[in-house]
Design an enzyme around this catalytic site. Structure first.
Site, PDB file in Angstrom:
ATOM      1  N   MET A   1       1.445  -9.011   2.784  1.00  0.00           N
ATOM      2  CA  MET A   1       0.076  -8.697   3.184  1.00  0.00           C
ATOM      3  C   MET A   1      -0.666  -8.066   1.999  1.00  0.00           C
ATOM      4  SD  MET A   1       0.212  -7.799   7.194  1.00  0.00           S
ATOM      5  CE  MET A   1       0.796  -6.138   7.094  1.00  0.00           C
TER       6      MET A   1
ATOM      7  N   ALA B   1      -1.445  -5.670  -1.441  1.00  0.00           N
ATOM      8  CA  ALA B   1      -1.222  -4.287  -1.891  1.00  0.00           C
ATOM      9  C   ALA B   1       0.199  -4.198  -2.438  1.00  0.00           C
ATOM     10  CB  ALA B   1      -1.464  -3.281  -0.761  1.00  0.00           C
TER      11      ALA B   1
ATOM     12  N   HIS C   1       3.659  -3.817  -4.484  1.00  0.00           N
ATOM     13  CA  HIS C   1       4.325  -2.740  -5.217  1.00  0.00           C
ATOM     14  C   HIS C   1       5.681  -3.261  -5.686  1.00  0.00           C
ATOM     15  CE1 HIS C   1       6.569  -2.386  -1.515  1.00  0.00           C
ATOM     16  NE2 HIS C   1       5.455  -2.156  -0.851  1.00  0.00           N
TER      17      HIS C   1
ATOM     18  N   HIS D   1       7.831  -5.363  -3.290  1.00  0.00           N
ATOM     19  CA  HIS D   1       7.506  -6.794  -3.228  1.00  0.00           C
ATOM     20  C   HIS D   1       8.017  -7.505  -4.470  1.00  0.00           C
ATOM     21  CE1 HIS D   1       4.040  -5.141  -0.757  1.00  0.00           C
ATOM     22  NE2 HIS D   1       4.563  -6.027   0.065  1.00  0.00           N
TER      23      HIS D   1
ATOM     24  N   GLN E   1      -0.780  -8.900  14.139  1.00  0.00           N
ATOM     25  CA  GLN E   1       0.362  -7.979  14.187  1.00  0.00           C
ATOM     26  C   GLN E   1      -0.069  -6.514  14.196  1.00  0.00           C
ATOM     27  OE1 GLN E   1       1.915  -9.534  10.275  1.00  0.00           O
ATOM     28  NE2 GLN E   1       2.667  -7.441  10.076  1.00  0.00           N
TER      29      GLN E   1
ATOM     30  N   ASP F   1      11.844  -3.023   6.622  1.00  0.00           N
ATOM     31  CA  ASP F   1      11.429  -3.477   7.950  1.00  0.00           C
ATOM     32  C   ASP F   1      12.615  -4.193   8.602  1.00  0.00           C
ATOM     33  OD1 ASP F   1       8.614  -2.646   7.827  1.00  0.00           O
ATOM     34  OD2 ASP F   1       8.541  -4.049   6.163  1.00  0.00           O
TER      35      ASP F   1
ATOM     36  N   GLN G   1      12.025  -6.111  11.757  1.00  0.00           N
ATOM     37  CA  GLN G   1      11.222  -7.313  11.478  1.00  0.00           C
ATOM     38  C   GLN G   1      12.126  -8.451  11.009  1.00  0.00           C
ATOM     39  OE1 GLN G   1       7.212  -7.620   9.482  1.00  0.00           O
ATOM     40  NE2 GLN G   1       8.442  -7.990   7.675  1.00  0.00           N
TER      41      GLN G   1
ATOM     42  N   LEU H   1       9.486   2.333  -0.791  1.00  0.00           N
ATOM     43  CA  LEU H   1       8.189   1.829  -1.250  1.00  0.00           C
ATOM     44  C   LEU H   1       7.510   1.088  -0.106  1.00  0.00           C
ATOM     45  CD1 LEU H   1       9.008   0.589  -4.874  1.00  0.00           C
ATOM     46  CD2 LEU H   1       8.188   2.828  -4.106  1.00  0.00           C
TER      47      LEU H   1
HETATM   48  O1  PAF Z   1       6.150  -7.439   6.085  1.00  0.00           O
HETATM   49  C1  PAF Z   1       5.008  -7.877   5.947  1.00  0.00           C
HETATM   50  O2  PAF Z   1       4.323  -7.652   4.943  1.00  0.00           O
HETATM   51  C2  PAF Z   1       4.380  -8.697   7.072  1.00  0.00           C
HETATM   52  O3  PAF Z   1       4.817  -8.254   8.308  1.00  0.00           O
HETATM   53  C3  PAF Z   1       4.615 -10.215   6.915  1.00  0.00           C
HETATM   54  C4  PAF Z   1       6.077 -10.560   6.994  1.00  0.00           C
HETATM   55  C5  PAF Z   1       4.040 -10.686   5.580  1.00  0.00           C
HETATM   56  C6  PAF Z   1       3.902 -10.961   8.039  1.00  0.00           C
HETATM   57  O4  PAF Z   1       2.530 -10.726   8.036  1.00  0.00           O
END
Ligand code: PAF
Length: 285
Positions: A31, A33, A35, A38, A62, A152, A155, A186
């Protein structure tokens, strides 16, 4: 680096690559931003594939809280610069209408208990939104592997379940949580921390490390009390929303009334409000 603004841009870029040689695409949905967390996913995707694509899309379905969506940090130009510097092959900015051709609403998946436990219960509808956008992004990009961070943790379990339910031909790669030197996980949301909250926030990971060292011989309920004290301290800066102990595979809560047999695998989860930022973390203890 290719900057792709539509599904047809993305498809023609992938067709071009496929015509040149045999390729495997590693995909990192984000999403924005961005860091170092990522970027660690990007580096792994680069090592394990011949091409790496990152998507940037702040997914409205979400967010169960409109204030959270409105305050979600965005810094697109800097994101593009970071990806370029890392040698990423393409960044994809999907169009909402192409991700949600039926309108901006989440589909409904049978997520079982994942929808009730922990973040499932705390953020109603959140995981249906995540599963919907990830299914759509995977259909667009058609990667061999997709990369997600274990910060996450739940997730990742939801995405694996959605892929299994739909029998999607993709490997989900779960990557370790990237941490600052202080131990703080992070997160794009760390940008919302005030200086004081930023200094207090490492207590979350410290409590998880302490729990990993001290779990044997205590019922989990006692461990929670001690973790709570360590996180909250006396300054009132961190408000713990919940501490949960789950089975690492099913995430089902463990018996908290008596000391666990040694070597029982336990995943500990902490969610804390730190001023404007809601911070989540977890660790095998
Ligand atoms: O973890 C995230 O940044 C979001 O939940 C994802 C997996 C990109 C879905 O929008």
């Amino acid at each position: 680096m290719h900057i792709l603004h539509s599904l047809s841009d993305l498809q023609s870029r992938c067709a071009h690559w496929r015509a040149e040689s045999v390729i495997t695409i590693g995909f990192v949905p984000t999403m924005g931003a961005l860091h170092e967390g990522h970027m660690s996913l990007v580096h792994r995707a680069q090592r394990e594939n011949t091409r790496c694509i990152v998507s940037i899309y702040v997914n409205p379905t979400q967010f169960n809280n409109p204030t959270d969506l409105a305050s979600y940090p965005q810094k697109t130009e800097e994101d593009v610069r970071m990806l370029q510097a890392a040698g990423c092959d393409a960044v994809y900015f999907p169009q909402a209408a192409e991700l949600y051709p039926q309108g901006m609403q989440a589909k409904q998946y049978d997520l079982g208990r994942l929808e009730e436990l922990m973040e499932g219960g705390a953020r109603p509808g959140h995981y249906q939104g995540v599963a919907t956008v990830v299914e759509s992004l995977l259909a667009h990009v058609q990667p061999a592997k997709a990369y997600f961070g274990l910060k996450d943790y739940q997730q990742v379990a939801v995405i694996r379940r959605m892929c299994t339910l739909l029998q999607l031909p993709v490997t989900i790669v779960a990557c370790p949580t990237a941490r600052a030197m202080s131990g703080l996980a992070l997160s794009s949301r760390n940008a919302l921390l005030s200086e004081a909250h930023g200094l207090a926030a490492p207590r979350i990971y410290q409590s998880l490390q302490w729990a990993a060292l001290n779990r044997d011989g205590f019922p989990l309920s006692k461990l929670r009390e001690a973790m709570l004290e360590k996180i909250q301290g006396t300054d009132g800066l961190l408000r713990v929303e919940y501490i949960a102990f789950g089975d690492p595979a099913s995430l089902e809560p463990l018996d908290e009334t008596c000391a666990l047999p040694m070597n029982t695998p336990v995943q500990a989860f902490v969610v804390t409000q730190a001023g404007a930022a809601r911070l989540i973390d977890n660790e095998a203890i």
